[in-house]
Design a protein around this motif. Structure first.
Motif, PDB file in Angstrom:
ATOM      1  N   LYS A  52      53.908  40.892  48.207  1.00 11.16           N
ATOM      2  CA  LYS A  52      54.125  42.260  47.921  1.00 11.16           C
ATOM      3  C   LYS A  52      53.031  43.314  47.789  1.00 11.16           C
ATOM      4  N   LYS A  53      53.346  44.575  47.922  1.00 14.45           N
ATOM      5  CA  LYS A  53      52.231  45.461  47.894  1.00 14.45           C
ATOM      6  C   LYS A  53      52.724  46.799  47.132  1.00 14.45           C
ATOM      7  N   TRP A  54      52.230  46.966  45.796  1.00 15.79           N
ATOM      8  CA  TRP A  54      52.645  47.997  45.052  1.00 15.79           C
ATOM      9  C   TRP A  54      54.152  47.628  44.756  1.00 15.79           C
ATOM     10  N   GLY A  55      54.492  46.406  44.487  1.00 11.11           N
ATOM     11  CA  GLY A  55      55.629  45.783  44.115  1.00 11.11           C
ATOM     12  C   GLY A  55      56.751  46.075  45.079  1.00 11.11           C
ATOM     13  N   ALA A  56      56.323  46.277  46.499  1.00 15.65           N
ATOM     14  CA  ALA A  56      57.546  46.317  47.443  1.00 15.65           C
ATOM     15  C   ALA A  56      57.082  45.022  48.313  1.00 15.65           C
ATOM     16  N   THR A  57      58.068  44.428  48.870  1.00 16.74           N
ATOM     17  CA  THR A  57      57.902  43.399  49.792  1.00 16.74           C
ATOM     18  C   THR A  57      57.027  43.926  50.921  1.00 16.74           C
ATOM     19  N   THR A  58      56.249  43.401  51.710  1.00 19.56           N
ATOM     20  CA  THR A  58      55.475  43.605  53.055  1.00 19.56           C
ATOM     21  C   THR A  58      56.078  43.076  54.146  1.00 19.56           C
ATOM     22  N   GLY A  59      56.824  41.918  54.002  1.00 23.20           N
ATOM     23  CA  GLY A  59      57.274  41.175  55.207  1.00 23.20           C
ATOM     24  C   GLY A  59      56.304  40.026  55.557  1.00 23.20           C
ATOM     25  N   THR A  60      55.296  39.929  54.902  1.00 21.22           N
ATOM     26  CA  THR A  60      54.388  38.702  54.871  1.00 21.22           C
ATOM     27  C   THR A  60      54.583  37.583  53.921  1.00 21.22           C
ATOM     28  N   GLY A  65      48.966  26.318  51.733  1.00 17.43           N
ATOM     29  CA  GLY A  65      47.423  26.544  52.246  1.00 17.43           C
ATOM     30  C   GLY A  65      46.823  27.609  51.234  1.00 17.43           C
ATOM     31  N   ALA A  66      45.416  27.941  51.679  1.00 19.92           N
ATOM     32  CA  ALA A  66      44.616  28.769  50.913  1.00 19.92           C
ATOM     33  C   ALA A  66      44.862  30.176  51.477  1.00 19.92           C
ATOM     34  N   HIS A  67      45.001  31.208  50.884  1.00 19.08           N
ATOM     35  CA  HIS A  67      45.023  32.552  51.381  1.00 19.08           C
ATOM     36  C   HIS A  67      44.350  33.403  50.442  1.00 19.08           C
ATOM     37  N   ILE A  69      44.268  37.864  48.592  1.00 17.23           N
ATOM     38  CA  ILE A  69      44.842  39.022  48.846  1.00 17.23           C
ATOM     39  C   ILE A  69      44.106  40.018  47.852  1.00 17.23           C
ATOM     40  N   ASN A  70      44.688  41.246  48.351  1.00 13.31           N
ATOM     41  CA  ASN A  70      43.709  42.242  47.456  1.00 13.31           C
ATOM     42  C   ASN A  70      44.441  42.165  46.029  1.00 13.31           C
ATOM     43  N   PRO A  71      43.633  41.746  45.096  1.00 13.05           N
ATOM     44  CA  PRO A  71      44.331  41.527  43.614  1.00 13.05           C
ATOM     45  C   PRO A  71      44.893  43.249  42.906  1.00 13.05           C
ATOM     46  N   VAL A  72      44.146  43.820  43.427  1.00 15.88           N
ATOM     47  CA  VAL A  72      44.478  45.481  42.803  1.00 15.88           C
ATOM     48  C   VAL A  72      45.994  45.955  43.541  1.00 15.88           C
ATOM     49  N   ALA A  73      45.922  45.845  44.674  1.00 13.99           N
ATOM     50  CA  ALA A  73      47.180  46.406  45.354  1.00 13.99           C
ATOM     51  C   ALA A  73      48.443  45.303  45.787  1.00 13.99           C
ATOM     52  N   GLN A  74      47.808  43.888  45.644  1.00 14.75           N
ATOM     53  CA  GLN A  74      48.783  43.004  46.131  1.00 14.75           C
ATOM     54  C   GLN A  74      49.055  42.056  45.300  1.00 14.75           C
ATOM     55  N   SER A  75      50.412  41.420  45.272  1.00 10.83           N
ATOM     56  CA  SER A  75      50.653  40.207  44.476  1.00 10.83           C
ATOM     57  C   SER A  75      51.815  39.235  45.280  1.00 10.83           C
ATOM     58  N   THR A 118      79.597  18.908  46.081  1.00 12.69           N
ATOM     59  CA  THR A 118      78.274  19.107  46.017  1.00 12.69           C
ATOM     60  C   THR A 118      77.773  19.838  47.373  1.00 12.69           C
ATOM     61  N   VAL A 119      76.779  21.007  47.166  1.00  8.08           N
ATOM     62  CA  VAL A 119      76.434  21.764  48.046  1.00  8.08           C
ATOM     63  C   VAL A 119      74.864  21.600  48.253  1.00  8.08           C
ATOM     64  N   ARG A 120      74.490  21.113  49.470  1.00 10.73           N
ATOM     65  CA  ARG A 120      73.109  20.954  49.570  1.00 10.73           C
ATOM     66  C   ARG A 120      72.820  21.903  50.512  1.00 10.73           C
ATOM     67  N   TYR A 121      71.529  22.707  50.325  1.00 12.32           N
ATOM     68  CA  TYR A 121      70.824  23.750  51.073  1.00 12.32           C
ATOM     69  C   TYR A 121      69.377  23.645  50.597  1.00 12.32           C
ATOM     70  N   ARG A 122      68.705  24.694  51.442  1.00 12.74           N
ATOM     71  CA  ARG A 122      67.583  25.042  51.118  1.00 12.74           C
ATOM     72  C   ARG A 122      67.068  26.492  51.897  1.00 12.74           C
ATOM     73  N   VAL A 123      66.168  27.268  51.034  1.00 11.09           N
ATOM     74  CA  VAL A 123      65.731  28.316  51.682  1.00 11.09           C
ATOM     75  C   VAL A 123      65.241  28.167  53.148  1.00 11.09           C
ATOM     76  N   ASP A 124      65.318  29.086  54.083  1.00  6.27           N
ATOM     77  CA  ASP A 124      65.046  29.115  55.150  1.00  6.27           C
ATOM     78  C   ASP A 124      63.513  29.760  55.450  1.00  6.27           C
ATOM     79  N   GLN A 125      62.453  29.131  55.536  1.00  4.84           N
ATOM     80  CA  GLN A 125      61.180  29.445  55.161  1.00  4.84           C
ATOM     81  C   GLN A 125      61.056  30.773  56.182  1.00  4.84           C
ATOM     82  N   SER A 126      61.546  30.902  57.503  1.00  2.00           N
ATOM     83  CA  SER A 126      61.289  31.941  58.160  1.00  2.00           C
ATOM     84  C   SER A 126      61.876  33.271  57.830  1.00  2.00           C
ATOM     85  N   LYS A 127      62.647  33.299  56.968  1.00  2.00           N
ATOM     86  CA  LYS A 127      63.689  34.301  56.436  1.00  2.00           C
ATOM     87  C   LYS A 127      63.453  34.316  54.763  1.00  2.00           C
ATOM     88  N   ALA A 128      62.450  33.744  54.367  1.00  2.00           N
ATOM     89  CA  ALA A 128      61.912  34.036  52.872  1.00  2.00           C
ATOM     90  C   ALA A 128      61.988  35.344  52.373  1.00  2.00           C
TER      91      ALA A 128
END
Length: 316
Positions: A52-60, A65-67, A69-75, A118-128
């Motif tokens: 997120k950037k300034w509180g809004a999702t960026t689509g990234t 792994g290791a990444h 970010i800009n700690p001032v603007a991103q979270s 019982t419903v078995r599911y998972r979050v789609d990584q490409s649509k997170a």
């Protein structure tokens, strides 16, 4: 007597610049590690992070792994993409909610039935990103999407089945297939992959369960009687075949035992024993003795026997 005090150091622009430079370097040395720590964004296996950037999702989306970010603007926000399960059960120790949480449905013939699922599911990584925008957390998705959807689908499908079918394996398979078909498309729109719907138990109404149990007992007894009857019929058939075989054997044996054969058998047996028992008939003749002539001289033998008897009577 006067004492001369030292003059205060003179402040020059050059000295001020030097002090500022030293302070800046010191601040940089202190802030650099802190900024580095704030910018460092690791992602654990089985999770992704929505940026997120300034509180809004960026689509990234950051994958494991290791990444940086800009700690001032991103979270970032972490989401689990591991398989999840949501259970609704009448057992208080199994469901995700306390107490009896089974789905109550109305069958085609108007009977109320409780279903554990019982419903078995998972979050789609490409649509997170889509998932996060819609539900933010897994708990919210379960409460707003998964729970009401499975209840609706099972109630609709159960209304098409009679109670005699819904508790069978075939009926439960039909419920499972219908639920998976309906929910797969709906979940995909929300960024969720449906892995399976498990119909774990169908609890019949008490009075119907008793009727079914009695019917099954009656059916078992009827089947047992049929099995016993089949065994008896097989045994009777075996005895009939055995008797028929014995009768046929006796008939064949009787047809083969002519006077000649009996006489020959008797003569053969005389050679096998030291003691011979000869059955004697009327007139003192052995019972097996018959004339073996083919010209009917057996009658002469009988006549001879009669003549001997008469001669004996005359002599007396």
């Amino acid at each position: 007597m006067s004492v001369d005090s030292p003059d205060p150091p003179s402040v020059t622009p050059r000295s001020l610049t030097r002090v500022a430079l030293i302070a800046g370097i010191a601040l940089l040395l202190i802030a650099a590690p802190v900024a580095g720590l704030l910018a460092w964004e690791p992602v654990d296996e089985g999770n992704v992070k929505v940026v997120k950037k300034w509180g809004a999702t960026t689509g990234t989306v950051f994958e494991p792994g290791a990444h940086l970010i800009n700690p001032v603007a991103q979270s970032t926000v972490s989401l689990s993409v591991r398989p999840q399960s949501y259970t609704m059960s009448s057992s208080t120790s199994e469901g995700d909610k306390q107490g009896d949480d089974a789905i109550t449905v109305l069958t085609q013939d108007g009977l109320r039935t409780d279903i554990d699922v019982t419903v078995r599911y998972r979050v789609d990584q490409s649509k997170a990103v889509k998932f996060y925008r819609n539900y933010r957390t897994l708990d919210t998705a379960e409460e707003r999407l998964i729970r009401p959807s499975i209840r609706s689908v099972l109630r609709t499908e159960a209304g098409r089945l009679p109670v005699t079918v819904i508790y069978t394996g075939e009926g439960q398979t039909q419920l499972k297939a219908a639920a998976e078909k309906e929910l797969s498309a709906e979940f995909a729109k929300a960024g969720i992959i449906l892995e399976a719907v498990q119909v774990r138990n169908v609890e019949l109404p008490g009075e119907y369960a008793q009727a079914v149990e009695k019917k099954e007992i009656t059916e078992q007894r009827r089947q047992q009687k049929q099995d016993e009857l089949a065994v008896e019929e097989l045994e009777a058939e075996r005895k009939r075949i055995e008797a028929q075989g014995q009768a046929d054997a006796n008939r064949i044996l009787a047809e083969s035992l002519s006077d000649e054969v009996l006489a020959q058998k008797y003569i053969e047996k005389l050679d096998e024993t030291d003691t011979v028992y000869i059955p004697v008939g009327e007139g003192g003749y052995p019972q097996f003795v018959r004339s073996l002539d083919s010209d009917g001289s057996s009658e002469s033998s009988s006549s001879a026997q009669d003549n001997d008897t008469q001669n004996n009577s005359t002599s007396n």
